[in-house]
Design an enzyme around this catalytic site. Structure first.
Site, PDB file in Angstrom:
ATOM      1  N   HIS A  85      40.316  36.447  42.732  1.00 18.15           N
ATOM      2  CA  HIS A  85      41.449  37.265  42.346  1.00 18.15           C
ATOM      3  C   HIS A  85      41.830  38.339  42.852  1.00 18.15           C
ATOM      4  O   HIS A  85      42.876  38.315  43.332  1.00 18.15           O
ATOM      5  CB  HIS A  85      41.477  37.237  40.902  1.00 18.15           C
ATOM      6  CG  HIS A  85      42.231  35.912  40.164  1.00 18.15           C
ATOM      7  ND1 HIS A  85      42.765  35.198  40.010  1.00 18.15           N
ATOM      8  CD2 HIS A  85      41.180  35.540  38.974  1.00 18.15           C
ATOM      9  CE1 HIS A  85      42.033  34.061  39.258  1.00 18.15           C
ATOM     10  NE2 HIS A  85      41.778  33.813  38.454  1.00 18.15           N
ATOM     11  N   HIS A  90      42.827  37.887  46.651  1.00 20.13           N
ATOM     12  CA  HIS A  90      43.594  37.546  47.300  1.00 20.13           C
ATOM     13  C   HIS A  90      44.744  38.141  46.994  1.00 20.13           C
ATOM     14  O   HIS A  90      45.338  38.366  47.968  1.00 20.13           O
ATOM     15  CB  HIS A  90      43.749  35.896  46.339  1.00 20.13           C
ATOM     16  CG  HIS A  90      45.212  35.421  45.773  1.00 20.13           C
ATOM     17  ND1 HIS A  90      45.413  34.919  45.230  1.00 20.13           N
ATOM     18  CD2 HIS A  90      46.303  35.434  46.552  1.00 20.13           C
ATOM     19  CE1 HIS A  90      46.588  33.696  45.198  1.00 20.13           C
ATOM     20  NE2 HIS A  90      47.132  33.944  46.102  1.00 20.13           N
ATOM     21  N   HIS A  98      34.524  34.981  40.323  1.00 23.62           N
ATOM     22  CA  HIS A  98      36.012  34.440  40.476  1.00 23.62           C
ATOM     23  C   HIS A  98      36.744  35.293  40.194  1.00 23.62           C
ATOM     24  O   HIS A  98      38.066  35.981  40.372  1.00 23.62           O
ATOM     25  CB  HIS A  98      35.996  33.440  39.273  1.00 23.62           C
ATOM     26  CG  HIS A  98      37.189  32.957  38.430  1.00 23.62           C
ATOM     27  ND1 HIS A  98      37.310  31.493  37.904  1.00 23.62           N
ATOM     28  CD2 HIS A  98      37.274  33.446  37.700  1.00 23.62           C
ATOM     29  CE1 HIS A  98      38.644  31.417  37.757  1.00 23.62           C
ATOM     30  NE2 HIS A  98      39.353  33.003  37.492  1.00 23.62           N
ATOM     31  N   GLU A  99      36.628  36.276  39.361  1.00 29.91           N
ATOM     32  CA  GLU A  99      37.200  37.306  39.173  1.00 29.91           C
ATOM     33  C   GLU A  99      37.810  38.800  40.600  1.00 29.91           C
ATOM     34  O   GLU A  99      38.729  38.597  40.658  1.00 29.91           O
ATOM     35  CB  GLU A  99      37.174  38.903  38.404  1.00 29.91           C
ATOM     36  CG  GLU A  99      37.294  38.412  37.399  1.00 29.91           C
ATOM     37  CD  GLU A  99      38.388  37.039  36.385  1.00 29.91           C
ATOM     38  OE1 GLU A  99      38.869  37.699  37.182  1.00 29.91           O
ATOM     39  OE2 GLU A  99      38.016  36.602  36.260  1.00 29.91           O
TER      40      GLU A  99
HETATM   41 ZN    ZN Z   1      40.758  32.736  37.204  1.00 32.56          ZN
END
Ligand code: ZN
Length: 585
Positions: free
Chosen positions: A473, A476, A469-470
């Site tokens: 980010h 992105h 998940h991190e």
């Molecule tokens: Zn998040």
């Protein structure tokens, strides 16, 4: 001072080993003074207002502040000390005051508006236009359109809110560190697996104690609430964790109650000054969701659909706890414990069984392999970049031609002085500068159980999902091709859209092809066996009804608190709601 203060270095990555708390305030003072002088000079110039003469100048001044402030904020999060905390708070107050004043600078607002109104605006690239539009929106949100005395009052509120938020966070950190329970007798920790005991033993050693130390840090809370057979210990830990920084713990020493009330009241007042019905409506001005009522209606509809499933989950858990565990009344501190036992019974699957397949070094290699295969992006470790702790690493991101286009700091283990949880933050943003193209660099921070003397750091599958998940980010931010700082990477992305790449990346931690790259038994090197994979998939939705209503309650609570604000009822609302806390996750 420029030579001796590492925060004033004009280019390059932060010099973490040289940064001291006493550098913070002088650097920020100097940068803010230059920033103000730069804005004043730009406004005094009679050059025609254009993107280059207004926006690009402001962006560069702002980037200099970001490059100094980002490492300070980061160190405050991952390597805090009393001195740094004080320096951080003092500098933050100045920055917030500066930004508020800048946001209320009508001459600057007029200059940006002139850029938008100029005939050639429509011919600017999309990124530049969006950056100007966001800027104008943010000017309105920062009170520039207000008349006196509302404008001054708005500024006062912004400054007080910044101070209250810092105090709130510090109280939580202090309260977390203030509680511990020393355990000398192994029997007290019956049920806790060896990996959890090792963590508790390490906490004890840090304090020069024998035996084990139960603390309020995540790995300790998770191990004890999930596994400890001693129900009274679970209850004490749960209460201590759930009442951190409240009037119910530490004789109210870190009590945040008054701060919470003050924060909610000030947010409401500020929103009304700007013409919004509530702080919830104001917050949506920069998000995708259309209105607070739409959000509340969406959440209520979701609750109606999820509630029957949550009730089934809870009934099943209560029946199991009563018949199999002798727990007549299921209390909040029994939920994680009973869930784990029920999960074992139903799927014969425990986190402990999966953990040996997720040693951190193998998981990281697997993550990099996934990213390389899917996106054609390689992570290359760099040994010559300064970091703040031996656990932290720096990586160059390279494309298929070997060109370095971004960087990432990765710091994954829980330790004292490091804020709990997992997050991604910005070190630098991709943008055009006087020295050429500045590359985007991200901080990726987690709080996994560190290795012990005999075992590597073994992750739960939840941890693996968090890591992916991190990195979502981070990718992105780092894969951006935009060169306008305001909308580069995660800059300018709506908050209710910013979780898309991170949730997308989570999928790889659930798929066979992904897991074949990630999971490797730390002793045998074996891949995740098919039978275990199938049980993991079957268990994926275990108690997801309970989990979902808990998340929905957080969202509803936040929106109702901020949208239906009523000073007389505010206190009662958050006080009654706090009792509904479920297991920490
Ligand atoms: Zn998040």
């Amino acid at each position: 001072m420029t030579e001796s203060n590492p925060l004033l270095a004009p280019t390059g990555l932060p010099r973490f080993s040289a940064i001291r708390p006493e550098h913070v305030e002088p650097a920020i003072d100097a940068i803010l003074a230059d920033y103000q002088a730069g804005i004043d000079a730009m406004l005094a110039s009679d050059a025609p207002r254009s993107y280059a003469s207004v926006m690009a100048v402001a962006e560069r001044l702002d980037d200099r502040l970001s490059r100094a402030w980002s490492p300070v904020g980061h160190l405050h999060g991952v390597k805090d000390s009393d001195a740094l905390r004080k320096a951080y708070a003092a500098a933050q107050e100045k920055i917030v005051e500066f930004n508020t004043a800048l946001g209320q600078n009508r001459a600057l607002y007029a200059a940006v508006k002139a850029v938008a109104d100029a005939p050639d605006f429509a011919a600017l690239p999309r990124a530049a236009r969006t950056s100007v539009e966001h800027e104008l929106r943010d000017f309105v949100l920062s009170g520039v359109a207000l008349e006196e005395p509302a404008r001054s009052r708005y500024r006062e509120i912004s400054n007080e809110l910044a101070k209250l938020s810092t105090e709130f966070e510090e109280a939580v950190l202090d309260a977390t560190d203030a509680w511990s329970e020393h355990v000398a007798d192994a029997a007290t920790l019956a049920g806790v697996p060896e990996s959890g005991l090792a963590v508790l033993r390490a906490y004890a050693q840090e304090k020069d104690l024998d035996g084990w130390l139960v603390t309020l840090k995540q790995p300790s809370v998770q191990a004890v609430l999930t596994y400890a057979d001693d129900r009274a210990l679970r209850a004490r830990l749960y209460r201590a964790y759930g009442t951190r920084a409240s009037e119910q713990s530490d004789e109210g020493r870190y009590d945040n109650s008054e701060r919470i009330e003050r924060i909610v009241a000030l947010r409401h007042e500020a929103a009304q000054l700007l013409g919004f019905a509530s702080a919830a409506e104001e917050s949506l001005a920069t998000k995708m969701a259309p209105s607070a009522d739409a959000v509340i209606a969406f959440l209520r509809d979701f609750v109606a659909k999820a509630r029957p499933m949550a009730e089934r989950d809870l009934a099943e858990l209560r029946a199991f706890a009563s018949s199999e565990l002798g727990i007549e009344t299921l209390e909040p501190w029994d939920v994680a414990y009973a869930s784990e036992k029920l999960r074992m019974r139903t799927y014969a699957l425990s986190e402990e069984e999966l953990k040996p397949y997720f040693p951190l070094p193998a998981v990281i290699d697997g993550l990099f392999a996934v990213v390389e295969r899917v996106l054609g992006v390689g992570f290359r470790p760099r040994e010559d970049v300064e970091v703040w702790h031996p656990d932290a690493r720096y990586y160059d991101l390279v494309d298929t031609s070997g060109r370095v286009f971004a960087g990432a700091y990765v710091d994954l283990y829980a330790r004292t002085g490091k804020r709990g949880g997992a997050w991604m933050d910005v070190c630098t943003t991709r943008m055009r500068t006087d020295d050429g193209l500045q590359l985007p660099v991200a901080y990726l921070t987690c709080n996994f159980a560190p290795p012990t003397a005999t075992t590597p750091s073994l992750l739960t599958h939840d941890d693996v999902v968090t890591l992916f998940h991190e990195f979502g980010h981070g990718l992105h931010h780092m894969l951006t091709e935009v060169e306008v700082a305001g909308v580069s990477g995660i800059g300018g992305v709506e908050w209710d859209a910013v979780e898309l790449p991170s949730q997308f990346m989570e999928n790889f931690a659930w798929q066979r092809e992904g897991l074949d790259l990630i999971a490797r038994h730390w002793q045998t090197g074996e891949r995740l066996p098919e039978a275990l994979f199938e049980r993991m998939q079957a268990a994926r939705n275990f108690q997801s009804g309970l989990f979902l209503v808990r998340q929905l309650e957080f969202g509803l609570f936040d929106f109702l608190l901020h949208h239906r604000y009523d000073p007389a009822r505010a206190r009662a609302r958050w006080r009654s709601s706090r009792r509904c806390g479920a297991r920490p996750r």
